[in-house]
Write an enzyme that holds these catalytic residues in place. Structure first.
Site, short mmCIF file in Angstrom:
data_model
loop_
_atom_site.label_atom_id
_atom_site.label_comp_id
_atom_site.label_asym_id
_atom_site.label_seq_id
_atom_site.Cartn_x
_atom_site.Cartn_y
_atom_site.Cartn_z
N HIS A 188 4.45 -11.21 -2.31
CA HIS A 188 3.46 -11.73 -1.34
C HIS A 188 3.95 -13.13 -0.74
O HIS A 188 4.55 -13.81 -1.32
CB HIS A 188 2.27 -12.01 -2.56
CG HIS A 188 0.97 -12.09 -1.86
ND1 HIS A 188 0.48 -13.17 -1.28
CD2 HIS A 188 -0.04 -10.93 -1.46
CE1 HIS A 188 -0.69 -13.02 -0.50
NE2 HIS A 188 -1.14 -11.55 -0.82
N ASP A 216 -2.38 -4.60 -4.51
CA ASP A 216 -2.12 -3.08 -4.06
C ASP A 216 -1.32 -2.27 -5.10
O ASP A 216 -1.34 -1.13 -5.00
CB ASP A 216 -1.14 -3.02 -2.67
CG ASP A 216 -2.69 -3.43 -1.87
OD1 ASP A 216 -3.66 -3.09 -1.94
OD2 ASP A 216 -2.17 -3.99 -0.65
N HIS A 241 0.69 -4.69 5.10
CA HIS A 241 -0.56 -5.21 4.60
C HIS A 241 -1.41 -4.42 4.06
O HIS A 241 -1.11 -4.03 2.90
CB HIS A 241 -1.16 -5.84 5.87
CG HIS A 241 -2.46 -6.94 5.89
ND1 HIS A 241 -2.65 -7.41 4.87
CD2 HIS A 241 -3.25 -7.23 6.85
CE1 HIS A 241 -3.79 -8.30 4.97
NE2 HIS A 241 -4.03 -8.11 6.34
#
Ligand code: ACO
Length: 427
Positions: free
Chosen positions: A306, A362, A267
């Site tokens: 994702h 990210d 996460h």
């Protein structure tokens, strides 16, 4: 024709009409489907909640196939270009963009709450010199529940608003002090003349100068990153925030739990994992070999994939542009070329294409943070600062929702049937 789903139970031959609303059936409507009077009723089995809507929400909309992200209806691209984090936090929390005077008073209210009680400072000083800043941050947020005992009154709207202001204002101070602690430097008090991100940079990087002057480019880049990370509907940490909040715990305890969920490498810890991965690859020539190992199941390409986005994460695209602006001030990260090559190969490779694995938020954010001078351990903390606004908006929405109760999933028991206790001499 009524919007219903007809289910025929082949075990009993009975037929049921289940209402369909907003593309969903109510799981509780399945409970009537029974084989006999002592049957508990039909349940759904959904580990990791891959196909279960746990709430109705007006905050964030995602279309994972088209790569769309909206906060309260506004496209993320427009907010990143034209808004500020403080304004976006207001939008997420209260549903509308603020007027000029609403924005001024909201900014003033947040600014007035940036200080921490000296006891909180002492609490933070007690951590081990090499404590992970995310551990410091989430424990200190939990500690705030002992300072603000009034936060337990979660049924009072004004009280909730006060705790929301406190948390949005104080989490950056905690985050900055966690960083200063980890490098053994004195904590810097907030400078309320500066902007939200300007002050944050001040608390992180001020040395002996009397007044810290933040780089406007870096302050704006941080603001954009904060806008992009402010909310992302029912992800792992937000579900924890709602889950803890559903027991009517105070928001500091709930937010500490949410930050704990964010800390994991799948996460919010992913940007830290991306940087470690890029460092491990070390050289652009080793990229093909790394991709081969990922495809063989020896680890994952961190920052890719994702649960919801099955196309390019819209936040990743904006971050890539922001990275170029930051690198003009800080100089280019030597890891950027490795990241670009990974992306180039992965976007052409059948393994990643067929699984719809694209760069997520990210993949590039870590490179920006590193260029700005942050150690990798600070990356998840930097994620938690803006997400505080999203967590609180979701928590507040949950408390107002009459459909909600204490969160309590069911299970399918697969253990032993009833059996008598065996004394130790007979085992
Ligand atoms: N690298 C290589 N293969 C991958 C990756 C990856 N990053 N992500 C998924 N896959 C593969 C899986 O091995 C699986 O392949 P299989 O069908 O042959 O078994 C397939 O793609 C589907 O993957 P799942 O794990 O089932 O997908 P899920 O939706 O559960 O996971 C997750 C999503 C956790 C984000 C995953 O893609 C991942 O681990 N990514 C790397 C970590 C990361 O970047 N996390 C940040 C997410 S964004 C955020 O939290 C802000």
């Amino acid at each position: 024709m009524a919007d219903t789903l007809t289910i025929t139970d082949n075990r009993t031959g009975k037929t049921y009409e289940i209402p369909v609303q907003d593309g969903a059936i109510k799981a509780m409507d399945l409970r009537q489907i029974k084989t006999g009077a002592d049957d508990f009723g039909l349940m759904t089995y959904d580990p990791a909640f891959q196909n279960t809507a746990a709430c109705r929400s007006k905050i964030t909309y995602i279309d994972g196939d088209k790569g769309v992200l909206l906060y309260r209806g506004y496209p993320i691209e427009q907010l990143a270009e034209q808004s500020t984090f403080i304004e976006t936090a207001y939008l997420i929390l209260f549903g509308e963009l603020p007027t000029k005077s609403q924005l001024e008073s909201w900014t003033r209210e947040i600014t007035l709450h940036t200080m921490l009680h000296e006891n909180v400072k002492k609490f933070m000083e007690g951590f081990q010199y090499d404590a992970h800043p995310m551990g410091i941050m989430l424990s200190t947020v939990g500690c705030l529940s002992t300072i603000y005992a009034d936060a337990k009154r979660i049924g009072e709207e004004d009280n909730r608003r006060l705790q929301i202001r406190r948390l949005i204002a104080k989490v950056p101070t905690i985050a900055a002090w966690a960083y200063r602690h980890s490098i053994g430097r004195p904590y810097v008090y907030p400078d309320n003349d500066l902007s939200f991100t300007g002050n944050f940079l001040n608390m992180l990087f001020k040395m002996t100068e009397l007044k810290y002057t933040p780089s406007p480019v870096l302050a704006r880049a941080l603001d954009i990153l904060f806008i992009l990370h402010a909310d992302h509907e029912q992800n792992c940490s937000t579900s924890v925030m709602r889950g803890i909040g559903s027991s009517q715990a105070d928001p500091y305890s709930a937010l500490a739990g949410a930050a704990g969920a964010l800390a994991g490498p799948l996460h919010g810890g992913a940007n830290e994992a991306v940087l470690r991965m890029l460092n491990e690859i070390g050289n652009i020539s080793r990229v093909p070999d790394f991709i081969t190992r990922v495809k063989a199941g020896e680890g994952r390409l961190m920052g890719f994939g994702h649960r919801v986005y099955k196309s390019y994460d819209p936040r990743a695209r904006i971050i890539k542009q922001t990275a170029d602006e930051v690198f003009e001030v800080t100089g280019k990260s030597p890891l950027l070329d490795i990241a670009l090559e990974l992306e180039r190969i992965a976007l052409e490779d059948e393994y990643f294409v067929s699984r719809k694995l694209y760069p997520n938020v990210d993949f590039y954010s870590g490179l920006i943070y590193q260029a700005m001078g942050f150690p990798v351990a600070m990356f998840p903390v930097l994620f938690a600062i803006p997400r505080t606004a999203g967590w609180l908006a979701q928590w507040d929405e949950m408390l107002r929702d009459s459909d909600q109760k204490i969160a309590r999933p069911r299970q399918i028991y697969t253990g032993a049937a009833t059996r008598p206790y065996v004394t130790i001499d007979k085992r």
